[in-house]
Design an enzyme around this catalytic site. Structure first.
Site, PDB file in Angstrom:
ATOM      1  N   PHE A   1       4.581   0.837   8.636  1.00 27.57           N
ATOM      2  CA  PHE A   1       4.409   1.886   7.641  1.00 27.57           C
ATOM      3  C   PHE A   1       5.441   2.971   7.866  1.00 27.57           C
ATOM      4  O   PHE A   1       5.988   3.125   8.959  1.00 27.57           O
ATOM      5  CB  PHE A   1       2.984   2.454   7.604  1.00 27.57           C
TER       6      PHE A   1
ATOM      7  N   ASN B   1      -1.316  -2.008  12.498  1.00 32.52           N
ATOM      8  CA  ASN B   1      -2.042  -2.974  13.328  1.00 32.52           C
ATOM      9  C   ASN B   1      -3.513  -2.964  12.956  1.00 32.52           C
ATOM     10  O   ASN B   1      -3.943  -2.191  12.113  1.00 32.52           O
ATOM     11  CB  ASN B   1      -1.831  -2.669  14.819  1.00 32.52           C
TER      12      ASN B   1
ATOM     13  N   HIS C   1      -0.641   3.677  17.130  1.00 33.34           N
ATOM     14  CA  HIS C   1       0.427   2.952  16.447  1.00 33.34           C
ATOM     15  C   HIS C   1       1.758   3.310  17.092  1.00 33.34           C
ATOM     16  O   HIS C   1       2.009   4.480  17.387  1.00 33.34           O
ATOM     17  CB  HIS C   1       0.467   3.311  14.957  1.00 33.34           C
TER      18      HIS C   1
ATOM     19  N   GLN D   1       3.163   1.306   3.155  1.00 36.80           N
ATOM     20  CA  GLN D   1       2.914   0.196   4.077  1.00 36.80           C
ATOM     21  C   GLN D   1       3.390  -1.118   3.481  1.00 36.80           C
ATOM     22  O   GLN D   1       3.223  -1.378   2.288  1.00 36.80           O
ATOM     23  CB  GLN D   1       1.425   0.102   4.411  1.00 36.80           C
TER      24      GLN D   1
ATOM     25  N   ARG E   1       0.854  -1.199   0.000  1.00 37.08           N
ATOM     26  CA  ARG E   1       0.000   0.000   0.000  1.00 37.08           C
ATOM     27  C   ARG E   1       0.885   1.243   0.000  1.00 37.08           C
ATOM     28  O   ARG E   1       1.732   1.404   0.886  1.00 37.08           O
ATOM     29  CB  ARG E   1      -0.894  -0.019   1.237  1.00 37.08           C
TER      30      ARG E   1
ATOM     31  N   LEU F   1      -2.762   9.284  14.162  1.00 39.30           N
ATOM     32  CA  LEU F   1      -2.258   7.933  14.417  1.00 39.30           C
ATOM     33  C   LEU F   1      -1.595   7.809  15.793  1.00 39.30           C
ATOM     34  O   LEU F   1      -1.298   6.701  16.234  1.00 39.30           O
ATOM     35  CB  LEU F   1      -1.261   7.530  13.325  1.00 39.30           C
TER      36      LEU F   1
ATOM     37  N   PHE G   1       0.851  10.428   2.441  1.00 36.14           N
ATOM     38  CA  PHE G   1       0.382   9.802   3.676  1.00 36.14           C
ATOM     39  C   PHE G   1       1.344   8.713   4.155  1.00 36.14           C
ATOM     40  O   PHE G   1       2.150   8.957   5.041  1.00 36.14           O
ATOM     41  CB  PHE G   1      -1.036   9.261   3.498  1.00 36.14           C
TER      42      PHE G   1
END
Length: 186
Positions: free
Chosen positions: A134, A123, A147, A84, A76, A143, A81
């Site tokens: 990521f 997660n 995370h 991942q 991803r 986040l 942003f």
């Protein structure tokens, strides 16, 4: 597949910044994009703040616990942003495994997602860390406290940008981005 001579040259080519703490380690990913060598990304792991999380990532980079990032996909990429990856079991974001078992607990949330190029655990809820991670491409305060930030990119920013160019707003990739090799730098 990258040759050993390429990897040796790439390792010696980096003048890495001093570590934040003597306890911290440097690990790397050699990346391929569309079957072409793209270069090396080097991370500093924050062992001084999150030793268990850093050890999980270090071991997955070296393969010393029979689990490895080597050969796995970045699944991803959302420009502006995150990048991942780390699904070492399915390759599509549905799986992964830690060196401690299927998942392990959130170690702490001392570090915040306050800049680009931070390394954080992906997660599916509290205390479900595995192998997925990521890299932030911007500040991502939403986040925080969800995370665990456990490292940062210290070299290979150009390679990160090459990967970013493969993504789109939906997170889909134009070309396969593969961690062709990974390890620890001494």
């Amino acid at each position: 597949v990258l040759s050993e001579s390429w990897a040796s040259k790439a390792m010696s080519a980096y003048d890495l910044p001093p570590k934040t703490s003597a306890e911290n380690v440097h690990v790397y990913f050699d990346m391929t994009i569309g079957n072409q060598a793209a270069g090396r990304v080097v991370f500093e792991l924050f062992s001084h703040l999150v030793p268990k999380t850093a050890q999980n990532f270090r071991s997955l980079c070296t393969g010393d616990q029979n689990l490895t990032y080597k050969g796995s996909l970045l699944h991803r990429v959302v420009p502006g942003f995150i990048i991942q990856g780390g699904d070492i079991t399915h390759g599509d974001g549905r799986g992964g495994e830690s060196i401690y078992g299927p998942t392990f607990e959130d170690e702490n949330f001392r570090m915040k997602h306050d800049s680009p190029y931070l390394l954080s655990m992906a997660n599916c809820g509290p205390n479900t860390n595995g192998s997925q991670f990521f890299i932030t491409l911007t500040k991502a305060w939403w986040l925080d406290n969800k995370h665990v930030v456990f490292g940062k990119v210290v070299a290979g920013f150009d390679v990160v940008e090459k990967v970013v160019k493969q993504g789109n707003e939906q997170g889909m990739l134009r070309s396969e981005c593969i961690i062709s090799d990974s390890g620890e730098l001494f």
